[in-house]
Design an enzyme around this catalytic site. Structure first.
Site, short mmCIF file in Angstrom:
data_model
loop_
_atom_site.label_atom_id
_atom_site.label_comp_id
_atom_site.label_asym_id
_atom_site.label_seq_id
_atom_site.Cartn_x
_atom_site.Cartn_y
_atom_site.Cartn_z
N THR A 1 -1.80 1.58 2.23
CA THR A 1 -0.41 1.37 1.79
C THR A 1 -0.11 2.26 0.59
O THR A 1 0.94 2.91 0.54
CB THR A 1 -0.18 -0.12 1.42
OG1 THR A 1 -0.47 -0.92 2.56
CG2 THR A 1 1.26 -0.36 0.97
N GLY A 2 -1.03 2.26 -0.35
CA GLY A 2 -0.83 3.10 -1.53
C GLY A 2 -0.75 4.56 -1.15
O GLY A 2 0.19 5.27 -1.55
N TRP B 1 0.00 5.92 1.61
CA TRP B 1 1.19 6.24 2.42
C TRP B 1 2.35 6.68 1.52
O TRP B 1 3.16 7.53 1.91
CB TRP B 1 1.60 5.00 3.23
CG TRP B 1 2.81 5.24 4.09
CD1 TRP B 1 2.84 5.72 5.36
CD2 TRP B 1 4.20 5.01 3.74
NE1 TRP B 1 4.13 5.80 5.83
CE2 TRP B 1 4.99 5.37 4.84
CE3 TRP B 1 4.83 4.53 2.60
CZ2 TRP B 1 6.37 5.27 4.86
CZ3 TRP B 1 6.22 4.43 2.60
CH2 TRP B 1 6.97 4.80 3.72
N HIS B 2 2.41 6.10 0.32
CA HIS B 2 3.55 6.40 -0.57
C HIS B 2 3.47 7.78 -1.20
O HIS B 2 4.47 8.27 -1.74
CB HIS B 2 3.67 5.34 -1.66
CG HIS B 2 4.24 4.05 -1.15
ND1 HIS B 2 3.47 3.09 -0.55
CD2 HIS B 2 5.52 3.58 -1.11
CE1 HIS B 2 4.25 2.08 -0.18
NE2 HIS B 2 5.50 2.36 -0.50
N GLY B 3 2.28 8.40 -1.17
CA GLY B 3 2.18 9.75 -1.73
C GLY B 3 0.73 10.18 -1.82
O GLY B 3 -0.16 9.35 -1.99
#
Lengths: 458, 353
Positions: free
Chosen positions: A308-309, A311-313
């Site tokens: 998840t982390g 995926w954000h960058g």
């Protein structure tokens, strides 16, 4: 192209309305597709070919998912999608880190991250898995599939729309005045959140960060980070849902007042819901979810939150951000759960943890991040100074507006007024509200020299 | 019914902007914002890249919407320094904060470097003009420490200091512009003449007015009103010969600038690297060289009676080396005249260290 721009509001959208509502029903999807590709082309130029190629491959793989070798085709599709995302988003991150850790000197790739690639890739993946699981039928019309993936309202900033949720509406949907009007209201609310609140907060913290910062300034900036990301992201989702509604689509909600959650677990049920449900349905549950040993369960949660982390960058602060949430989710699951009820302590605890998380989210340089946290705890800075009080006073109103808007206060007032038979007054107020917010937003867009866009790293 | 009204209004607003964007005649210059607007030519270069700028620049009721945005931020959100300006007594004050120590040190170095290199046989004077942020309230607004700036300049700059820092009030400035009105300088002329060993002359001037002036700060608080520029002239000034390095011969008050976006340029034709002003009617045989920023444009004409020749140098547009090839400094008066805005951003001066 972004929704909060003059060219979108006064060129793209009117032209689309004009053509969309004139053409016969069977051509409406084609019009949407052409305009969605134009929307993407205006911002990303020839990456539109990448978008179309990705759609084509997924469409073809999808057609094979009813065959006997469907598992092999699914793996092929997943490898393609993950590979595409990896190549454009993560390759340089890994090259940089290999170079630093192992003292190599590999040159980085000359690639620009195509906008929205994380969103459209995840939509493609969800489609393949849903077809593989027989949760939905495969799409047989190539143009309908192109339309689903490239649909401009959700293309660059989500929400992640699943094919099974809009399949019927892609085939046949009914646009109506009521739906169009509710779409306008929702779009205007989103535009206001983005332009009048989030962008103002951006200018606020930029000014404070250029001043002589005290501990108090660090907290005000951290609060601004939190509110800005919330209002920007949820504002974009509102605009996407509103635009969808204008064209007869019903997109699922993506935010449900996450900043008034009483635990981090609840926060993630309310924040970017289309992403968290994606990870739940396509990663967490297939890994075994919580129907396994405690250790495996912890492993599953860790995998989901690191992903998840990430995926954000493609940066360490995003991995840290995911890991940070993993730690609190585990802590809540095994220790704090019984204490976190609907009380003031729970709300304050959650809000505080979320504020810290958005500091991690906002600062990618690790040294700066450490220094920021030191500042928040008063290490090496004054507790307060003239400038921090000045900036707090000068930006007090936007912080109050942000604070009041983070919960369902206004929604509840409207519900109460409706119960009190104030419908006519409310109708007038709604019209006035739309006009005022729309004109104010246009005025602010016109006067702005910079349009903050937080999704360029997604 | 309500929904029909909402749809109607939305379509009306978006449709008006769309139709106006297609049918309206392109405006090339905005006097309101004092800048060149994105034009159809820019669209021809790259349609989609410039579309947003074009539509935004040419937008229906753009000036009114800029006012709305400013009012929203300043009066509803109560952001007193929106667009980096304050408004006080209907006057727009550009924020000049924080004090840039590096710039002040650089300014002193540059002034001293010029003195050492070129002004060994000259009478050197210097003065600092307060910018409008000088009139902000300390402890309430972000105001830099002018007294410490002045102290450092006095201690380190070589030359005679002409102190006029406390001679002005906020009313002496244009409300929508950073500059002082020309008549504000009348009250400091005696101070200059005394310090520079000149005989004060009380001269008669005729007043000339130029209306519809939008100052440099106007678009940052556009809910204020446009104003009038008043300039002061007489036969002696009218007979004075003015020659610019870039533009050739002009008048002291250059009325060809009335078509320009910045009407303040009527004073000595605005930004100019080097100007020679010759007054053959002057009783004096002395010569003056003024190093100045834009504040000097409206001040220098009032010094014309005192010198036979005034050379005006703007080091933002000419390097000191190039300037030295064109000017002889020996036995001449030299005046450094800069605003505190420039002292706090001195990196723009082209002086070799």
């Amino acid at each position: 192209m972004v929704f909060s721009s003059i060219s979108f509001l006064f060129f793209f959208l009117p032209l689309l309305f004009l053509i969309y509502f004139i053409v016969p029903k069977k051509l409406k999807n084609m019009v949407l597709l052409i305009f969605s590709l134009l929307f993407y082309y205006i911002g990303e130029k020839w990456y539109v070919i990448l978008l179309l190629s990705s759609c084509l491959v997924n469409f073809l793989v999808g057609r094979k998912l009813s065959s006997k070798q469907k598992k092999s085709y699914l793996i092929l599709g997943l490898v393609f999608n993950v590979g595409l995302l990896f190549y454009y988003k993560y390759t340089n991150f890994f090259i940089d880190n290999f170079n630093q850790i192992l003292n190599f000197n590999f040159s980085t790739l000359q690639v620009v991250l195509p906008l929205g690639i994380s969103f459209f890739t995840f939509q493609n993946i969800s489609y393949l898995i849903d077809v593989y699981r027989n949760d939905t039928k495969e799409e047989k019309n190539l143009f309908a599939y192109f339309t689903y993936i490239s649909l401009f309202p959700q293309l660059v900033a989500g929400p992640i729309v699943r094919y099974k949720d809009i399949r019927k509406e892609l085939e046949s949907r009914k646009e109506s005045t009521n739906k169009f009007a509710s779409g306008i209201t929702r779009f205007t609310v989103g535009l206001g959140k983005k332009v009048l609140i989030a962008d103002t907060l951006y200018y606020t913290y930029t000014a404070i960060m250029a001043s002589n910062m005290s501990m108090m300034s660090y907290w005000v900036v951290a609060l601004c980070f939190t509110f800005q990301i919330y209002y920007d992201f949820s504002g974009y989702s509102d605009m996407a849902i509103g635009l969808g509604s204008m064209f007869g689509f019903t997109f699922k909600e993506n935010f449900n007042y996450p900043l008034i959650s009483s635990s981090i677990t609840e926060f993630w049920r309310r924040w970017h819901m289309s992403l968290s449900s994606f990870f739940r349905d396509y990663i967490y549950i297939p890994l075994g979810g919580n129907r396994c040993s405690i250790l495996k369960n912890i492993r599953n949660i860790l995998i989901v939150w690191i992903l998840t982390g990430f995926w954000h960058g493609a940066d360490w602060n995003f991995i840290l951000w995911g890991f940070y949430f993993f730690c609190f989710l585990i802590l809540e699951k095994f220790v704090l759960k019984k204490y976190l009820k609907n009380n003031i302590f729970s709300y304050l605890y959650t809000f505080l943890i979320v504020i810290f998380s958005f500091v991690i989210f906002s600062i990618s340089d690790m040294k700066e991040l450490v220094s920021f946290f030191q500042g928040m705890f008063g290490i090496g800075v004054e507790i307060t100074n003239f400038e921090s009080i000045y900036y707090l006073k000068n930006n007090f109103m936007i912080l109050i507006v942000s604070f009041l808007g983070m919960g369902p206060l206004f929604k509840n007032i409207i519900i109460r007024l409706k119960k009190g038979k104030m419908n006519k007054v409310l109708s007038v107020l709604e019209v006035v509200f739309i006009i005022v917010v729309l004109i104010l937003s246009i005025a602010v867009i016109i006067s702005s020299t910079f349009n903050p866009f937080i999704y360029f790293r997604f | 019914m309500k929904n029909k009204i909402i749809v109607g209004i939305f379509i009306l607003i978006l449709g008006s902007g769309f139709i106006f964007g297609i049918l309206s005649k392109t405006q090339e210059i905005s006097f309101f914002e004092r800048r060149k607007l994105t034009s159809k030519e820019d669209l021809k270069e790259d349609f989609f890249a410039n579309l947003d700028d074009y539509m935004s620049d040419q937008f229906l009721l753009r000036n009114e919407l800029l006012k709305v945005s400013s009012i929203w931020n300043r009066f509803f959100l109560r952001n007193e320094e929106y667009n980096n300006v304050y408004t006080k007594k209907d006057s727009i004050i550009e924020k000049n904060y924080p004090m840039n120590q590096k710039s002040i040190d650089g300014f002193i170095d540059k002034m001293n470097s010029i003195s050492t290199r070129y002004l060994k046989n000259s009478n050197v004077y210097y003065t600092i003009l307060p910018d409008k942020s000088y009139f902000l309230e300390e402890g309430k607004e972000l105001k830099m420490d002018f007294s410490s700036m002045k102290k450092q300049l006095n201690e380190e700059i070589k030359g005679v200091y002409i102190d006029i820092l406390d001679e002005f009030t906020l009313e002496d400035y244009f409300k929508t512009d950073i500059h002082l009105k020309q008549n504000a300088y009348f009250k400091v002329i005696p101070t200059f003449t005394e310090k520079m060993n000149l005989k004060y002359q009380k001269k008669d001037y005729e007043e000339y007015k130029i209306d519809h002036f939008y100052g440099a700060s106007f678009s940052k608080a556009p809910y204020l009103n446009q104003e009038t520029i008043t300039y002061y002239s007489n036969q002696e000034i009218k007979n004075t010969k003015v020659k610019h390095l870039e533009y050739g011969k002009r008048n002291v008050y250059d009325l060809t600038q009335l078509n320009n976006v910045d009407l303040y340029n009527v004073f000595l034709s605005g930004p100019s690297a080097l100007i020679e002003i010759e007054n053959n009617q002057s009783e004096s045989s002395r010569e003056l060289i003024v190093f100045r920023d834009s504040f000097g444009s409206s001040f220098v004409p009032l010094l014309i009676p005192y010198y036979q020749k005034i050379t005006v140098v703007d080091l933002r547009y000419i390097s000191d080396e190039k300037m030295a090839e064109l000017i002889s400094f020996d036995q001449k008066d030299v005046l450094f005249m800069y605003s505190t805005l420039l002292v706090n951003s001195s990196e723009i001066l082209k002086v070799k260290k």
